[in-house]
Design a protein around this motif. Sequence first.
Motif, PDB file in Angstrom:
ATOM      1  N   THR A  79       0.862  -1.187   0.000  1.00 50.48           N
ATOM      2  CA  THR A  79       0.000   0.000   0.000  1.00 50.48           C
ATOM      3  C   THR A  79       0.897   1.236   0.000  1.00 50.48           C
ATOM      4  N   GLU A  80       0.263   2.394  -0.099  1.00 50.29           N
ATOM      5  CA  GLU A  80       1.030   3.636  -0.101  1.00 50.29           C
ATOM      6  C   GLU A  80       1.861   3.764   1.174  1.00 50.29           C
ATOM      7  N   LEU A  81       1.322   3.227   2.310  1.00 45.14           N
ATOM      8  CA  LEU A  81       2.048   3.320   3.578  1.00 45.14           C
ATOM      9  C   LEU A  81       3.375   2.570   3.531  1.00 45.14           C
ATOM     10  N   GLU A 178       7.918 -10.863  14.682  1.00 43.27           N
ATOM     11  CA  GLU A 178       6.593 -11.452  14.447  1.00 43.27           C
ATOM     12  C   GLU A 178       5.712 -10.525  13.617  1.00 43.27           C
ATOM     13  N   GLY A 179       5.915  -9.217  13.813  1.00 44.81           N
ATOM     14  CA  GLY A 179       4.990  -8.256  13.216  1.00 44.81           C
ATOM     15  C   GLY A 179       5.405  -7.770  11.841  1.00 44.81           C
ATOM     16  N   ILE A 180       6.538  -8.309  11.360  1.00 44.93           N
ATOM     17  CA  ILE A 180       7.136  -7.687  10.182  1.00 44.93           C
ATOM     18  C   ILE A 180       6.222  -7.728   8.957  1.00 44.93           C
ATOM     19  N   ASP A 181       5.374  -8.769   8.845  1.00 43.71           N
ATOM     20  CA  ASP A 181       4.490  -8.809   7.673  1.00 43.71           C
ATOM     21  C   ASP A 181       3.036  -8.495   8.039  1.00 43.71           C
ATOM     22  N   HIS A 182       2.827  -7.922   9.231  1.00 44.15           N
ATOM     23  CA  HIS A 182       1.466  -7.502   9.575  1.00 44.15           C
ATOM     24  C   HIS A 182       1.122  -6.221   8.813  1.00 44.15           C
ATOM     25  N   PRO A 183      -0.187  -5.977   8.599  1.00 46.29           N
ATOM     26  CA  PRO A 183      -0.566  -4.730   7.924  1.00 46.29           C
ATOM     27  C   PRO A 183      -0.070  -3.518   8.719  1.00 46.29           C
ATOM     28  N   GLU A 184       0.212  -2.454   7.990  1.00 47.50           N
ATOM     29  CA  GLU A 184       0.823  -1.272   8.587  1.00 47.50           C
ATOM     30  C   GLU A 184       0.048  -0.770   9.819  1.00 47.50           C
ATOM     31  N   ILE A 189       0.405  -0.144  15.978  1.00 49.81           N
ATOM     32  CA  ILE A 189      -0.057  -0.381  17.361  1.00 49.81           C
ATOM     33  C   ILE A 189       0.923  -1.305  18.090  1.00 49.81           C
ATOM     34  N   GLU A 190       1.313  -2.394  17.421  1.00 51.43           N
ATOM     35  CA  GLU A 190       2.235  -3.354  18.059  1.00 51.43           C
ATOM     36  C   GLU A 190       3.574  -2.708  18.415  1.00 51.43           C
TER      37      GLU A 190
END
Lengths: 402, 66
Positions: A79-81, A178-184, A189-190
């Motif tokens: 995404t743009e983010l 763990e969060g590296i491929d979570h949505p921006e 938040i994480e």
Amino acid sequence: MTDNPLVQDFATDWDHSDPQWVADPYPIWEDLRQRCPVAHTDRYGGGWFPATHAGVSEIAKDTTNFTSRNVVIGNGRPTELDLPAPIGVAPPITSDPPFHAIARRLILPAFAPGPINALEPMIRELCSKLLDTMAGEDVVNAGTQYAQYIPPSVIRGMLGFPEEDIEQFLEFVHIILEGIDHPEEERIIEFEPVEKYFVAQIEEHMDSPRDDLTSYLLNAELDGQNLALEHVFGTMVLILVAGIDTTWSAIGSAIWHLAHNPEDLARLVNEPDLMPVAIEEFLRFYAPVTMARLVKHDMEYQGCPMKEDDWILLGFPAANRDPVAFKDADKFIIDRAENRHVAFGLGIHRCAGSNLARLEMRVALEEFIKRYPRFELADSKAVTWAPGQIRGPRNLPIRILQ
Amino acid sequence: MKVRIDPEICQGQGRCFSIAPQIFDFDELGNGVVLGDGLLTSETIELARLAQANCPEHAVFIEDSP
């Protein structure tokens, strides 16, 4: 990602989180090299996987048609983010030319052989202390009790974060990896506690600078001005993300190999001078890191219709097993003299921490085999491998032999 | 024979100066550099060839010296 349906044909539907790929990707890549050297998938929003050394090499060096704005495949198209070009969220790994060279030049001196080699006594003491905590046990976990702790402890020390914060620091490492491929949106938040801690450390270092990487980044200048704090923060996150499960995986894979190849273990115990050559073969054969690129614009590559923002999964580990590039590519040869492996990538994004990774591998293995000259897998079926772009054993029970 | 490193191709993979510290060194960025004039002797040529054969970037060149 692991909820994805099982792959039937990796040529048209590859998935680097598929259980078959995670357990043993090498036969898959060999099959692809023979019948479909650039595989496709519609998963993750669409992407391509070159399986040959030539293909990986060509794309890694081609910054005209492929961008590094995002190097970790997410659940869909970026995404743009994800795309604040040209700096990227974690310079220089997410940067493209021309900014890339500027950001890279800033960090390279800190990771050049001189300053890195000076860390050897500290790393040796760390490994020795970890082995002390395992003393007396017949079965040790070389993943969770040993390899896992080495890179974060080294990096905590390099960043100049307090030693007593190590548990908290390990927790942050966990959150980041763990969060590296979570949505921006989720990642923001994480990351809040991580960001809070890092900002506090940055502020503390601004008040009382010292000889560590945090102060180094704060002092670094671009065009006569100090770096933006987001740049400092991004580079610190990059050092964590890039420097931890990668090297931990490499150390773990080497111990896993030695645990079921007693002749190689005996050679390393009896011929310590062989270690640097052996390290390069461990890196070739068990290269842990696969990086992503994005296609910059619609184009045809090797007959493949690539679309803008399609993912490219750059399989450096696959390139290292290509028989066109390596004699007896599928054989582990501990004293392989000629070894042009690409475990650290190729071209302008060559792993900036490669000198540190090699040092950590060498010292971790030297100390482990000095303490345990004979060992074997305690339960080969219990060994688990990390899914995704970093491959290495996580659970690694080892039986110590007398 | 003479050895040289092409600085445009070298990415600091670090193989040359690890294999042949008699011939190569590193600069402040960790990129490879040739020590001295790079002229090879019968004793160093094989080592230079080994370093060349291990450079993933193909940045090491061994040429006839003028």
